[in-house]
Each structure stands twice: as structure tokens, then as C-alpha cells.
Design a protein around this motif. Structure first.
Motif, short mmCIF file in Angstrom:
data_model
loop_
_atom_site.label_atom_id
_atom_site.label_comp_id
_atom_site.label_asym_id
_atom_site.label_seq_id
_atom_site.Cartn_x
_atom_site.Cartn_y
_atom_site.Cartn_z
N GLY A 1 0.85 -1.18 0.00
CA GLY A 1 0.00 0.00 0.00
C GLY A 1 0.88 1.23 0.00
N PRO A 2 0.29 2.42 0.09
CA PRO A 2 1.11 3.64 0.16
C PRO A 2 1.96 3.64 1.44
N ASP A 3 3.26 3.41 1.30
CA ASP A 3 4.21 3.44 2.42
C ASP A 3 3.96 2.34 3.45
N THR A 4 3.24 1.29 3.07
CA THR A 4 3.01 0.16 3.99
C THR A 4 3.01 -1.15 3.20
N VAL A 5 3.17 -2.23 3.95
CA VAL A 5 2.90 -3.58 3.43
C VAL A 5 2.10 -4.30 4.51
N THR A 6 1.03 -4.98 4.11
CA THR A 6 0.22 -5.75 5.06
C THR A 6 0.56 -7.22 4.89
N PHE A 7 1.16 -7.81 5.93
CA PHE A 7 1.59 -9.20 5.90
C PHE A 7 0.54 -10.10 6.55
N SER A 8 0.38 -11.30 6.00
CA SER A 8 -0.50 -12.30 6.61
C SER A 8 -0.07 -13.69 6.14
N ASP A 9 -0.43 -14.69 6.93
CA ASP A 9 -0.15 -16.10 6.60
C ASP A 9 1.32 -16.34 6.26
N VAL A 10 2.23 -15.68 6.97
CA VAL A 10 3.66 -15.90 6.75
C VAL A 10 4.07 -17.16 7.50
N ARG A 11 4.64 -18.10 6.77
CA ARG A 11 5.01 -19.40 7.35
C ARG A 11 6.50 -19.68 7.14
N PHE A 12 7.08 -20.35 8.12
CA PHE A 12 8.49 -20.72 8.09
C PHE A 12 8.60 -22.25 8.01
N THR A 13 9.70 -22.74 7.42
CA THR A 13 10.03 -24.14 7.57
C THR A 13 10.45 -24.39 9.01
N LEU A 14 10.71 -25.64 9.36
CA LEU A 14 10.96 -25.98 10.77
C LEU A 14 12.31 -26.67 10.95
N ILE A 15 13.37 -26.02 10.46
CA ILE A 15 14.72 -26.55 10.62
C ILE A 15 15.29 -26.09 11.95
N ALA A 16 15.94 -26.99 12.68
CA ALA A 16 16.58 -26.62 13.95
C ALA A 16 17.91 -25.94 13.66
N CYS A 17 18.16 -24.81 14.32
CA CYS A 17 19.38 -24.03 14.10
C CYS A 17 19.97 -23.60 15.43
N ALA A 18 21.15 -23.01 15.35
CA ALA A 18 21.79 -22.46 16.55
C ALA A 18 20.91 -21.36 17.14
N ASP A 19 21.09 -21.10 18.44
CA ASP A 19 20.22 -20.16 19.15
C ASP A 19 20.22 -18.78 18.51
#
Length: 254
Positions: A195-213
């Protein structure tokens, strides 16, 4: 001088500067709303890969960067000189040379360098150094949000900026109403409606890999930003995403 010593020295300078006064804009009115990038520095050798930036985001305000932390304060103009006061700084940990360059730039600005503005060129002259700069819009036009690979450089929390773990790369790419990328550990994808000077985020999903802290912490910071309506600010090859709670990300075009 160690990194911590450089920080302590910089902090001492900032305390002294905060006691100084500010003032009106006067002859510097032509600088308001403009940001300048260095093209030549004489009397001082810049750290390899760095470029100075001096900005005047609004009347009476100054921002600067020398390769590590973001500096900000008040500025007035008298007798053809910059009069800088109340300088503050973010607190990112950087290599020793960049931290010392921050300190050098604070010294330079606090000494009241003379300035000359000719079109898109700004020249700052101190007792022993001269900095030539050009208007950022002429040197580095704004990149497009869409189609650019935006790499995370720091994590924001109010006025604090935290660095990215060594060896980690988090990035975002926008395509239409979608965002994809990497949080530094896990891949991500979701909806991102601009949008004008914005972004509306939704349904953002990540994979589930284990990583360092530390990489998990970076993942969490990226995910926390990509939720709801987020303010977007593009300045040349830099992107800032800022949520309503003050948390966010600073990114640079890859």
C-alpha cells in the motif's frame, strides 16, 4: 584501541555534545529533506568498503553514518558552519576500525565544519579534513520494493539496532502480493499486500529446521516483523520495515 574502548570514547563525546545548544536553520534551509553520500574525503582514510552519509531529514535535524552505527542530533547554521548538538547513536557492535570511524565522524561534526552547497554537491570543511558529498537521489536512486533481494542488516527495537549473527543471511523478496525469503535459518513465504508506504503481511510461514540459538533468534525477529500492517521506508538501496510496536528490520539491496 579496542572496540569497547572506541565505544566508551564515543559515549563520552556524546555526553559532552548533549550539553551544547541548538538553534534555527537559517542558511541551511536548502539542506532540509536531503541526504548526501561522500564522493571524496581528504585528510582521513576511510575504512575499506565504507562510505559516509550525512542527512538532514527535517529542518533542524541531522543524521549521519560512518560505516557502523547511525548517528542523529540537532543542527543549526551560523557563519557558514554546521553547529551540531545532542548527538545520539544506535549501539551496534562493529569491528574496531568501523567503531573508531564513528568516533572520528562525531569529532568532525562536533567541531563545526564549514559547509558549501552547490546544486547536488555539499562540501564540509574542517580544520584538517574535507568531505565532498553528493545528493543521494543523484548518486543512488531509490530501489523498487518489488523484484529486489533485500538482505537484513540489523534488527530494530525502538531506537536500538542489533546486528545479524556472523555468517547468517536473512533476506526478503517481494513479488506482487507475495513475500518469500529466509529468516537466517528457515525459509519463509506468505502474503504481502503493498500500500502507500506500507505492506500488510498475513499467513507468513516458516520451515521448521533446527538451528543455533542466535539464528533462531534472528528467525523470530524476522517473523515478528512480518505481521499485520508494517511501515515501509526506502532510501536508495536501503529498506526499513517498522511494525506499530517499534520493532522492525533494516535491509539493503543485495
Amino acid at each position: 584501541m579496542t572496540t569497547w574502548t572506541a565505544r566508551i570514547a564515543l559515549a563520552a563525546i556524546l555526553v559532552l555534545l548533549s550539553a551544547c545548544g541548538g538553534g534555527g536553520s537559517g542558511a541551511g534551509a536548502g539542506l532540509a529533506g536531503r541526504t548526501f553520500l561522500s564522493t571524496e574525503v581528504t585528510g582521513h582514510t576511510l575504512v575499506a568498503g565504507t562510505r559516509l552519509e550525512v542527512g538532514f531529514p527535517q529542518d533542524g535535524k541531522l543524521t549521519a553514518q560512518a560505516g557502523c552505527n547511525h548517528l542523529f542530533g540537532d543542527v543549526s547554521f551560523g557563519g557558514g558552519r554546521l553547529q551540531v548538538s545532542g548527538i545520539g547513536t544506535t549501539d551496534m557492535g562493529c569491528e574496531q576500525a568501523r567503531g573508531e570511524q564513528d568516533t572520528w565522524l562525531v569529532h568532525f561534526l562536533s567541531a563545526g565544519p564549514s559547509f558549501t552547497l552547490t546544486g547536488d554537491e555539499l562540501v564540509l570543511t574542517g580544520a584538517a579534513e574535507t568531505i565532498r558529498l553528493v545528493d543521494r537521489r543523484a548518486a543512488r536512486p531509490d530501489r523498487a520494493l518489488q523484484g529486489t533481494r533485500w538482505v537484513v542488516e540489523s534488527v530494530l527495537d525502538g531506537s536500538t539496532a542489533g546486528s545479524v549473527p556472523a555468517g547468517a543471511e536473512a533476506y526478503l523478496q517481494f513479488d506482487g502480493e507475495r513475500v518469500t525469503g529466509d529468516g537466517g535459518c528457515n525459509r519463509l513465504s506468505g502474503r504481502a499486500v503493498p500500500g502507500p508506504d506500507t505492506v500488510t503481511f498475513s499467513d507468513v510461514r516458516f520451515t521448521l529446521i533446527a538451528c543455533a540459538d542466535d539464528r533462531n533468534t534472528l528467525d523470530e525477529a524476522v517473523l515478528a516483523t512480518l505481521s499485520g500492517v508494517v511501515t515501509v521506508k526506502i532510501d536508495g538501496d536501503r529498506l526499513e520495515l517498522r511494525a506499530a510496536d517499534g520493532k522492525g528490520l533494516q535491509l539493503r539491496a543485495g
